[in-house]
Each structure stands twice: as structure tokens, then as C-alpha cells.
Design a protein around this motif. Structure first.
Motif, mmCIF file in Angstrom:
data_model
loop_
_atom_site.group_PDB
_atom_site.id
_atom_site.type_symbol
_atom_site.label_atom_id
_atom_site.label_comp_id
_atom_site.label_asym_id
_atom_site.label_seq_id
_atom_site.Cartn_x
_atom_site.Cartn_y
_atom_site.Cartn_z
ATOM 1 N N SER A 144 13.470 -17.381 -19.069
ATOM 2 C CA SER A 144 13.234 -17.615 -20.495
ATOM 3 C C SER A 144 11.862 -17.150 -20.964
ATOM 4 N N VAL A 145 10.860 -17.185 -20.078
ATOM 5 C CA VAL A 145 9.484 -16.932 -20.521
ATOM 6 C C VAL A 145 9.283 -15.601 -21.242
ATOM 7 N N PRO A 146 9.993 -14.510 -20.870
ATOM 8 C CA PRO A 146 9.745 -13.275 -21.621
ATOM 9 C C PRO A 146 10.260 -13.335 -23.057
ATOM 10 N N HIS A 147 11.130 -14.302 -23.354
ATOM 11 C CA HIS A 147 11.636 -14.466 -24.720
ATOM 12 C C HIS A 147 10.643 -15.221 -25.598
ATOM 13 N N LEU A 148 9.663 -15.871 -24.978
ATOM 14 C CA LEU A 148 8.760 -16.742 -25.728
ATOM 15 C C LEU A 148 7.606 -15.944 -26.327
ATOM 16 N N SER A 149 7.666 -15.754 -27.602
ATOM 17 C CA SER A 149 6.578 -15.099 -28.323
ATOM 18 C C SER A 149 6.623 -15.584 -29.763
ATOM 19 N N ILE A 182 2.778 -21.553 -20.256
ATOM 20 C CA ILE A 182 4.166 -21.998 -20.119
ATOM 21 C C ILE A 182 4.661 -21.574 -18.751
ATOM 22 N N SER A 183 4.998 -22.553 -17.924
ATOM 23 C CA SER A 183 5.527 -22.250 -16.593
ATOM 24 C C SER A 183 7.013 -22.602 -16.546
ATOM 25 N N GLU A 184 7.750 -21.746 -15.870
ATOM 26 C CA GLU A 184 9.204 -21.926 -15.713
ATOM 27 C C GLU A 184 9.515 -21.875 -14.225
ATOM 28 N N SER A 260 7.479 -27.570 -27.826
ATOM 29 C CA SER A 260 8.460 -28.025 -26.838
ATOM 30 C C SER A 260 9.880 -27.749 -27.323
ATOM 31 N N ASN A 261 10.131 -27.997 -28.600
ATOM 32 C CA ASN A 261 11.437 -27.657 -29.170
ATOM 33 C C ASN A 261 11.712 -26.161 -29.058
ATOM 34 N N TRP A 262 10.695 -25.383 -29.318
ATOM 35 C CA TRP A 262 10.804 -23.925 -29.239
ATOM 36 C C TRP A 262 11.177 -23.478 -27.821
ATOM 37 N N VAL A 263 10.538 -24.071 -26.816
ATOM 38 C CA VAL A 263 10.810 -23.696 -25.427
ATOM 39 C C VAL A 263 12.250 -24.018 -25.042
#
Length: 297
Positions: A144-149, A182-184, A260-263
Motif C-alpha cells: 500500500s505504501v507506494p499509493h500513499l501520497s 508510514i511503515s507497512e 489513519s483513515n487515509w492509510v
């Protein structure tokens, strides 16, 4: 008695017959020319169609070959970082003792750096940087982390480490003033189980000196929020099926629930857009680009 002149009608009849026959020959010639021209047009169209199909198939095949073969996070790391341990220690190879590979060669982040901590990873863990140009490739592996921007933040770096088959990928986002880590964490093997989420927080936040609050996110997931009174930082911990997230930031505390909701919303939507296999349009696009490069070289 009137004498009939038989030569005149005969001559007229003969002239009419010749003219009729000439018209018939012209009509036959025109009819013979039309089919021939039609066949030429049809043949030209058939050649164009076959040529188009050939180019399409070639682009599809070439595009498939051009697609990067990504099957693990490790394959995204610099080649040196995948060297075996004995190579890193500089053991003899073919009778020649090679110089030891340094942490710089392996693109390792020094484990004693104060701001480099992977939740749940002991100090002996080799933490490696993921080149930012490769970060997007994690999408096809289900991360998921690459989607987080967003939130006006840009990715500063990405790092990863693996402990007993459990891998963590962490990204640092920043706006130049504040940071958001942000760690996954996901198991690399389906048979492995994740450790408790709380056990990951010991090196990230002092839970005994932080105010704790349980939030219920819009996705229905619970979020444990820790607010450190002395460091003006907050840490949010969340988990879902076979994945755990730990978020730490010095952004204003009121943004913690929103982030947190966004993640977790990203974790849900990621499954819907997960490109397990590259789309046909992407493959064709790569193929046409390769063919164009060949033609222009």
C-alpha cells in the motif's frame, strides 16, 4: 409497279448490327475492368489489415518482454544489496581476495541513525533503501505504501528490512518542515504469522509516557493512537488481515485520525486496483515504444 430497293434496308440493318456489337464489346470490357479494380482494392485492404495485425502482435510480444520481472521486494533493491554474506565479508574468490563490500555499496542505511527505525526490527537488521524510481513497482506486489501520497507531502526515501520472513517497508514523507513515517509489515510466506502489533511499538514510542486513545476509523478498523507529551509526536498503530501499519509524525495531533483513515482506506482500495498482471494497454504501450526505439536507432 414499284420496285423495291433491297440494298438500302440491308445496309441499314448491317450498320445497326455492327454498332450494337461494338457497344456490347465496350460494355463487356468495362465489366471486366470493374472486377479487376475491385480485387486490387480488396487486396490492398487485406494487406493493410495483415500489416496492422502483424504490428499489433509484434508490439504485444515485445511489450511482454519489456515488462520488468518483479516478483519480490528484494528484486527492487540495488544489485549489490543482493550479494551473499560471504561476498560482503570479502572472502577469497577464484584465489583472489576481494575488497569487502561496504554498507554504502550495499545501499544500507546505518542502523545507528536516530531517525531510521523499522517497527519490530532489531538493531542487527540490515535496513536497505529502495530506490524511489522503483517504489511504484511495489504496487504490483500488493503493498500500500507506494499509493500513499497527499497532504502536500513528498516521498523523501523508502527503506525495507526483513526479520524471520516478515518484511517491513517504510516510507518517509515530508513537506520540508514536518515528517510522516508510514511503515507497512507483511509476511513474505503465507504460512508465517505476524507478531502482535503492540510488540512493534517499543522502539517507536514510549507507551508508558504517552497518552493512549482508541479510535474507530471509517473502515471499521480500530486505531491505537499514542501522543507523546514531551516530544510533540504521535504514533498510530493499525492492522487488518495479514498487514500491520505504524504511523509516526510530528504533524499536528488533530491530523492523526485523518491520516489513519487515509492509510486504511488506501489499504482497502489497493485491493480493487491491484495490477497483479499489467494491463493490455500498458503492455502494448511498452511494445510500441520498443518498436519506435528500434526504428529510430
Amino acid at each position: 409497279m414499284t420496285r423495291l430497293d433491297r440494298s438500302t434496308p440491308s445496309a441499314r440493318g448491317g450498320g445497326t448490327g455492327e454498332s450494337h456489337r461494338g457497344w456490347q464489346r465496350g460494355a463487356v470490357a468495362q465489366e471486366a475492368t470493374r472486377p479487376r479494380a475491385g480485387w486490387l482494392v480488396a487486396l490492398a485492404l487485406l494487406v493493410l489489415v495483415l500489416l496492422g495485425v502483424l504490428i499489433f502482435v509484434t508490439a504485444w510480444v515485445v511489450g511482454g518482454r519489456a515488462l520488468p520481472q518483479i516478483n519480490s521486494v528484494q528484486s527492487l533493491l540495488p544489485q549489490g544489496s543482493q550479494s551473499s554474506q560471504h561476498e560482503a565479508e570479502g572472502l577469497a574468490h577464484d584465489g583472489v581476495v576481494e575488497a569487502p563490500v561496504t554498507s554504502t555499496d550495499l545501499n544500507l542505511i546505518p542502523v545507528d541513525a536516530a531517525d531510521v527505525t523499522l517497527p519490530g526490527a532489531p538493531e542487527s537488521t540490515q535496513i536497505q533503501q529502495i530506490p524511489l524510481e522503483n517504489l511504484n513497482e511495489l504496487k504490483s506486489l500488493g503493498w500500500s505504501v507506494p499509493h500513499l501520497s497527499g497532504f502536500g507531502l513528498a516521498t523523501e526515501y523508502a527503506e525495507t528490512g526483513v526479520v524471520d520472513g516478515i518484511r517491513t517497508v517504510q516510507v518517509r514523507l515530508t513537506d520540508g518542515e514536518h515528517r510522516l513515517d508510514i511503515s507497512e509489515t507483511r509476511p513474505e510466506d503465507a504460512e508465517l504469522e505476524l507478531a502482535s502489533l503492540e510488540s512493534k511499538l517499543g522502539e517507536v514510542v514510549d507507551t508508558s509516557a504517552a497518552a493512549r486513545e482508541t479510535l474507530t476509523l471509517r473502515t471499521g478498523d480500530d486505531c491505537e493512537l499514542y501522543v507523546s507529551e514531551d516530544s510533540e509526536e504521535w504514533t498510530a498503530a493499525m492492522e487488518s488481515a495479514r498487514v500491520q501499519y505504524v504511523v509516526t509524525s510530528d504533524l499536528p495531533t488533530e491530523t492523526a485520525e485523518q491520516i489513519s483513515n487515509w492509510v486504511m482506506a488506501t489499504d482497502r482500495s489497493r485491493v480493487q486496483v491491484l495490477p497483479i498482471v499489467p494491463s493490455g494497454s500498458e503492455r502494448l504501450e511498452r511494445g510500441f515504444e520498443e518498436l519506435l526505439d528500434w526504428l529510430t536507432d
